[in-house]
Motif scaffolding. Structure first.
Motif: not given
Length: 445
Positions: A209-216, A320-325, A333-347
Motif C-alpha cells: 500500500e501507499i498512503e499519499v497525504g495532501i492538505p485539506p 503491479n498489485g499496489v493500492t494507494s489512497t 507526505g508519502t508512506k509506503w507499506i511493504g512486506e519488510n516494514g514501512w517508510l514515510h517521507v515529507s519535507r
C-alpha cells in the motif's frame, strides 16, 4: 524591498499601463547578452512562487533575466497594503536591475524587456528559456506559446489545469524536442531521492500500500468576499485570461485563486504533483498510471466562493498489485507499506520502521536516482546537454492524472477503469467526455 506609498504606486501604475512594453530606462537594443554563453531567461508570473524562481535563476551565474511578464504592477499577495513582501512587475524590475547594476554600467547587460503580454515575451528573439509561474489556468497557454516559439520551459506544477492540456503539452515538448522541467522540486531533494532508492531497490520488500497525504482544501473563505472593482495596476480581465471572469474579490485572487475550478483544482491539484509524483517515481510509473481510480468521502465548503473539495480521498489500484489512497486525512507526505516494514517521507522528515533506513548513508542497493545540484540547476544543465530533466512534462502529467480522474469519478459517483497506455477510461464515454472537457471563454481554445 522598500515600502512604496499607495499614491506613488498609483502614479507609476498609470504610466506603466499606458504601454504594454517597457524597456529599462536608457537601455536600447537587443536583449541577448554580450556574453554569448549566458542563458537568457524570461519569467511569466511574478507572484510569490515567481519571485522564488526569480531568486533561484538570478543566483545562477549562467543565467541572465532579460524579460518579465505579469498583469499586476505591484501587490502584497494576500496581505494588507504595505504589509509583507512586494510582488509584481515593479518590484521584480527593481530586483533585477539591482542585481545587474554593474553589468548595466559596463554594457555587458543590454536591458530588461517588461510586458503584460505573455505572447510577446514568448516570441521575443534572444530568449532561450521561459519560466511559467502563473496560476494554473495559464500554464498550458504560456507553455505552448513558448515551446512553439522554440524556447525551453520551466513550468510550475500542476503542469496544466485540464487533463487534455497536459496531453497537448507533453506531446508538443516531444515534437519540438524542447527541454522541459516541472516545478516538482521534491525530486531534487536528498530525502525524497533516498526514499525512492529504498523502495526501488526492494529494501521494503513487495510494496502493498501507499498512503499519499495532501492538505485539506479551503473550508471557509480565506479573505474578504466583498466584490470590488479591480485595483489600479491590475488587468483583471487578462488575469482571468482563458477562464471565466468571476467577480473580483480578495478571497479568490492572489494565493486563494485555486479554491475555484475556474482557476485551479483546489489544494488537491496543488499538492498531488508533489507527493503522488514521488509515489509514482518509486514504482517506476513515470509514464504509466493506475488501472482503477475512485473518489470517495469528498466534502465541499459551505460557500459559493470555492467549488473544490475540502476533504477528499482518491483510491487507486495498480497493475503491479499496489493500492494507494491520495487523501487529505493521510499524514502529509508519502508512506509506503511493504512486506519488510514501512517508510514515510515529507519535507524535512524521513521516518521508517527500521532505524537504519533513515540514515542517508545507508546503502539501499545498486539502483540510484539521478542526483542533481538543484531543480533549477538540473534544468539549466539539461538545456546545455539537451537531455531530459528530472521532472519532464509527461511525468508531471501522469503524476496528477489520478486527480483529474478523481474529479470525474466524484461527479459520476462511480469508480473508473483506466487504460494508462491509451489514456482513456475503459467503456465509459461519459467519463471520457468529462475528462477531456475544458471551460474556456469565447475566443480561447
Amino acid at each position: 524591498m522598500p515600502h512604496i506609498p499607495r499614491r506613488t504606486f498609483l502614479k507609476s501604475s498609470a504610466l506603466t499601463l499606458a504601454s504594454p512594453f517597457i524597456l529599462s530606462t536608457g537601455l536600447k537594443g537587443q536583449n541577448r547578452a554580450a556574453a554569448n554563453d549566458r542563458i537568457n531567461v524570461g519569467i511569466i508570473g511574478l507572484g510569490s512562487r515567481g519571485f522564488n524562481l526569480l531568486n533561484a535563476f538570478l543566483a545562477d551565474p549562467r543565467v541572465q533575466i532579460t524579460a518579465i511578464c505579469d498583469v499586476h504592477d505591484l501587490h502584497y499577495r494576500d496581505r494588507d497594503w504595505g504589509q509583507g513582501t512586494l510582488f509584481g512587475r515593479i518590484p521584480a524590475r527593481t530586483k533585477i536591475e539591482r542585481q545587474y547594476g554593474k553589468a548595466y554600467k559596463s554594457g555587458s547587460y543590454s536591458g530588461l524587456f517588461i510586458t503584460s503580454d505573455y505572447e510577446s515575451l514568448c516570441q521575443r528573439d534572444g530568449i532561450d528559456a521561459v519560466v511559467v509561474a502563473t496560476p494554473d489556468h495559464w500554464h498550458a497557454h504560456c507553455t505552448l506559446a513558448a515551446i512553439q516559439a522554440g524556447k525551453d520551459v520551466y513550468c510550475e506544477k500542476p503542469v496544466t489545469h485540464y487533463f487534455g492540456e497536459g496531453q497537448q503539452v507533453y506531446k508538443e515538448v516531444e515534437k519540438q524536442k524542447a527541454v522541459f522541467q516541472t516545478g516538482s522540486q521534491q525530486r531534487s531533494e536528498p530525502l525524497f531521492q533516498h526514499a525512492v532508492n529504498l523502495v526501488r531497490n526492494g529494501v521494503l520488500g513487495k510494496i502493498k500500500e501507499i498512503e499519499v497525504g495532501i492538505p485539506p482544501g479551503y473550508d471557509t473563505p480565506q479573505g474578504s468576499t466583498e466584490v470590488l472593482v479591480p485595483p489600479v495596476g491590475l488587468d483583471y480581465n487578462q488575469w482571468c485570461g482563458p477562464s471565466e471572469m468571476l467577480p473580483y474579490m480578495q478571497a479568490r485572487h492572489h494565493r486563494w485563486w485555486r479554491g475555484h475550478r475556474a482557476f485551479g483544482g483546489g489544494v488537491l491539484m496543488d499538492w498531488i504533483g508533489h507527493h503522488n509524483d514521488i509515489a509514482h517515481w518509486s514504482l517506476d510509473l513515470d509514464n504509466d498510471g493506475p488501472t482503477v481510480v475512485e473518489a470517495v468521502d469528498w466534502t465541499f465548503p459551505e460557500t459559493d466562493v470555492y467549488n473544490t473539495p475540502h476533504q477528499y480521498t482518491i483510491r487507486c489500484e495498480y497493475e503491479n498489485g499496489v493500492t494507494s489512497t491520495i487523501a487529505s486525512q493521510n499524514e502529509l507526505g508519502t508512506k509506503w507499506i511493504g512486506e519488510n516494514g514501512w517508510l514515510h517521507v515529507s519535507r524535512g522528515k524521513l521516518s521508517a520502521s527500521e532505524k537504519q533506513w533513515k540514515d542517508l548513508k545507508y546503502n539501499p542497493g545498486k539502483f540510484r536516482v539521478q542526483e542533481v545540484p538543484s531543480h533549477v540547476g538540473n534544468f539549466l544543465d539539461c538545456m546545455k546537454s539537451r537531455q531530459q530533466c528530472l521532472a519532464p512534462a509527461e511525468t508531471a502529467h501522469r503524476s496528477i492524472t489520478p486527480g483529474h480522474l478523481g474529479y470525474v469519478s466524484h461527479q459520476l459517483q462511480r469508480p473508473l477503469r483506466w487504460n494508462a497506455k491509451e489514456e482513456v477510461v475503459i467503456d465509459d464515454q461519459e467519463a471520457n467526455k468529462l475528462l477531456m472537457a475544458a471551460s474556456y471563454r469565447k475566443n480561447w481554445s
